[in-house]
Design an enzyme around this catalytic site. Structure first.
Site, PDB file in Angstrom:
ATOM      1  N   ASN A  10      18.365  -1.476  -3.691  1.00  8.23           N
ATOM      2  CA  ASN A  10      18.157  -2.627  -5.419  1.00  8.23           C
ATOM      3  C   ASN A  10      19.488  -2.189  -5.837  1.00  8.23           C
ATOM      4  O   ASN A  10      19.618  -1.326  -7.065  1.00  8.23           O
ATOM      5  CB  ASN A  10      17.874  -1.714  -6.258  1.00  8.23           C
ATOM      6  CG  ASN A  10      16.996  -2.956  -7.951  1.00  8.23           C
ATOM      7  OD1 ASN A  10      17.815  -3.942  -7.432  1.00  8.23           O
ATOM      8  ND2 ASN A  10      16.399  -2.471  -8.893  1.00  8.23           N
ATOM      9  N   LYS A  12      21.098  -3.338  -8.652  1.00  9.31           N
ATOM     10  CA  LYS A  12      20.614  -4.190 -10.236  1.00  9.31           C
ATOM     11  C   LYS A  12      22.195  -5.109 -10.722  1.00  9.31           C
ATOM     12  O   LYS A  12      22.553  -5.316 -10.034  1.00  9.31           O
ATOM     13  CB  LYS A  12      20.977  -2.613 -11.571  1.00  9.31           C
ATOM     14  CG  LYS A  12      19.470  -1.997  -9.992  1.00  9.31           C
ATOM     15  CD  LYS A  12      18.770  -0.671 -11.263  1.00  9.31           C
ATOM     16  CE  LYS A  12      17.873  -0.298 -10.948  1.00  9.31           C
ATOM     17  NZ  LYS A  12      16.821   1.086 -11.925  1.00  9.31           N
ATOM     18  N   HIS A 112       9.947  -5.963 -11.263  1.00  2.25           N
ATOM     19  CA  HIS A 112      10.268  -4.373 -11.230  1.00  2.25           C
ATOM     20  C   HIS A 112      10.864  -3.971 -12.773  1.00  2.25           C
ATOM     21  O   HIS A 112      10.228  -4.874 -13.648  1.00  2.25           O
ATOM     22  CB  HIS A 112      12.162  -4.632 -11.142  1.00  2.25           C
ATOM     23  CG  HIS A 112      12.985  -3.414 -11.116  1.00  2.25           C
ATOM     24  ND1 HIS A 112      13.396  -3.006 -12.269  1.00  2.25           N
ATOM     25  CD2 HIS A 112      12.886  -2.886  -9.986  1.00  2.25           C
ATOM     26  CE1 HIS A 112      13.294  -1.278 -11.752  1.00  2.25           C
ATOM     27  NE2 HIS A 112      13.669  -1.397 -10.483  1.00  2.25           N
ATOM     28  N   GLU A 220       6.828   2.667  -9.135  1.00  2.00           N
ATOM     29  CA  GLU A 220       8.313   3.058  -9.733  1.00  2.00           C
ATOM     30  C   GLU A 220       7.652   3.264 -10.790  1.00  2.00           C
ATOM     31  O   GLU A 220       7.421   2.698 -11.638  1.00  2.00           O
ATOM     32  CB  GLU A 220       9.602   1.807  -9.276  1.00  2.00           C
ATOM     33  CG  GLU A 220       9.786   0.998  -8.127  1.00  2.00           C
ATOM     34  CD  GLU A 220      11.163   0.170  -8.717  1.00  2.00           C
ATOM     35  OE1 GLU A 220      12.349   0.909  -7.985  1.00  2.00           O
ATOM     36  OE2 GLU A 220      10.973   0.393  -9.532  1.00  2.00           O
TER      37      GLU A 220
HETATM   38  C1  3PY Z   1      15.806   2.836  -9.462  1.00  2.00           C
HETATM   39  O1  3PY Z   1      15.374   3.907  -8.180  1.00  2.00           O
HETATM   40  O2  3PY Z   1      16.047   3.448 -10.218  1.00  2.00           O
HETATM   41  C2  3PY Z   1      15.362   2.036  -8.801  1.00  2.00           C
HETATM   42  O3  3PY Z   1      14.739   1.066  -9.977  1.00  2.00           O
HETATM   43  C3  3PY Z   1      14.784   1.030  -7.641  1.00  2.00           C
HETATM   44  O4  3PY Z   1      13.905   0.023  -7.719  1.00  2.00           O
END
Ligand code: 3PY
Length: 326
Positions: A10, A12, A112, A220
């Site tokens: 990811n 981001k 997320h 997460e």
């Molecule tokens: C992270 O590990 O910082 C995440 O948010 C992965 O999506």
């Protein structure tokens, strides 16, 4: 039970045109060996429950999706980081799964924690007008709206995550596979609400879909993302087992056995661990003891089917996962 190991990256809101080019080239120059994944943990003395090759998917920001998909080799999947509940229309700034599909994008990350937290995605008051007014209210309207809202919506302060469930259902119906994120905040963990929270988030999805074939669940823990706090493999494993049990009891044994549950919020030392996901060589000796520790993330009970990697996926370590052993 064989579930294909899954590594998601990811990005981001990171990267630029130059990075896209170099990162895509780097991944293209590597090979996904037939026997990669956790198999190689065997070589450092860790039992390996996952013997299948890893599925690798990267999730760049929207504006780079088209270019990444066009230039990235096909065996690596591409994911968006979000999509909306509608196919098209007057939804400024949003992107539909249909549009993702049009670009050949196979996956989307939904729910997320950064979407839930920063952009209040779980807010079931879907009217952009109301949430905008509540985010930036004229002072006199602030109390009025808060009052009105709690009057007609008792969940306003702690809304159920229906929005995420809708998004998941719409993406799947469109043919876009989903990495569905769940996770609890620090105060929720400290109040022993972890399971209540993740089950509620899962319920919002389960109520809206029938076919789980194209869903990967990413656990997460919000408190372990970018906070310096670290979830132990045991803490992660406990939640993964709970999620799998929930699927068994509330959906079906088949779905529980076949749905991949991956872990996000990796602690920094996982960077070293990732380097041993390819066949080990002399260069891995340096990280061996850390690798043994981190390896328990995937070996303890076999319920951790991969990772959703945040910042580390922008570094060379991420590409080590898919680098050829040659
Ligand atoms: C992270 O590990 O910082 C995440 O948010 C992965 O999506």
């Amino acid at each position: 039970m064989s579930r294909k190991f899954f590594i998601g990256g990811n990005w981001k809101m990171n990267g630029d045109v130059a990075f896209v080019k170099s990162h895509v080239n780097f991944i293209n120059d590597t090979e996904i060996p037939a026997n990669t994944g956790i198999l190689d943990l065997d070589a450092v003395g860790i039992p390996a429950p996952h013997l299948a090759p890893a599925e690798v998917v990267i999730a760049p920001p929207y504006i780079y999706l088209d270019s990444v998909r066009k230039h990235l080799k096909k065996e690596v999947g591409v994911s968006a980081q979000n999509s909306y509940t509608k196919s098209s229309g007057a939804y400024t700034g949003e992107i539909s799964p249909e549009q993702l599909k049009d670009l050949g994008i196979e996956w989307v990350i939904l729910g997320h924690s950064e979407r839930r937290e920063i952009f209040k995605e779980s807010d079931e008051v879907s009217a952009g007008t109301l949430s905008t007014l509540l985010l930036c209210p004229p002072p006199s309207l602030s109390l009025f709206f808060a009052h009105q809202t709690t009057q007609f919506n008792p969940h306003f302060l702690h809304p159920p995550p229906q929005f995420v469930g809708e998004k998941v259902a719409h993406a799947l119906a469109t043919g876009v596979k989903v990495i569905a994120c769940v996770g609890e905040k620090l105060e929720e963990r400290e109040a022993n609400l972890t399971e209540e929270v993740v089950f509620r988030q899962l319920r919002a999805i389960a109520d809206r879909i029938k076919d789980w074939t194209h869903v990967v669940i990413a656990y997460e823990p919000v408190w372990a993302i970018g906070t310096g706090k670290v979830a132990t493999p045991t803490q992660a494993q406990q939640v993964h087992i709970a999620l799998r049990d929930w699927l068994r009891n509330n959906v079906s044994a088949h779905v529980a056995d076949h749905t991949r549950i991956i872990y996000g919020a990796l602690p920094p030392y996982i960077d070293v661990h990732l380097t041993i996901l390819e066949p080990p060589s002399i260069s891995f000796v340096q990280g061996l003891s850390t690798a043994r520790t981190a390896g328990t993330f995937v070996t303890s009970e076999g319920d951790i089917d991969g990772f959703l990697v945040g910042g580390a996926c922008l570094k060379p370590e991420f590409s080590d996962i898919v680098r050829t052993k040659a």
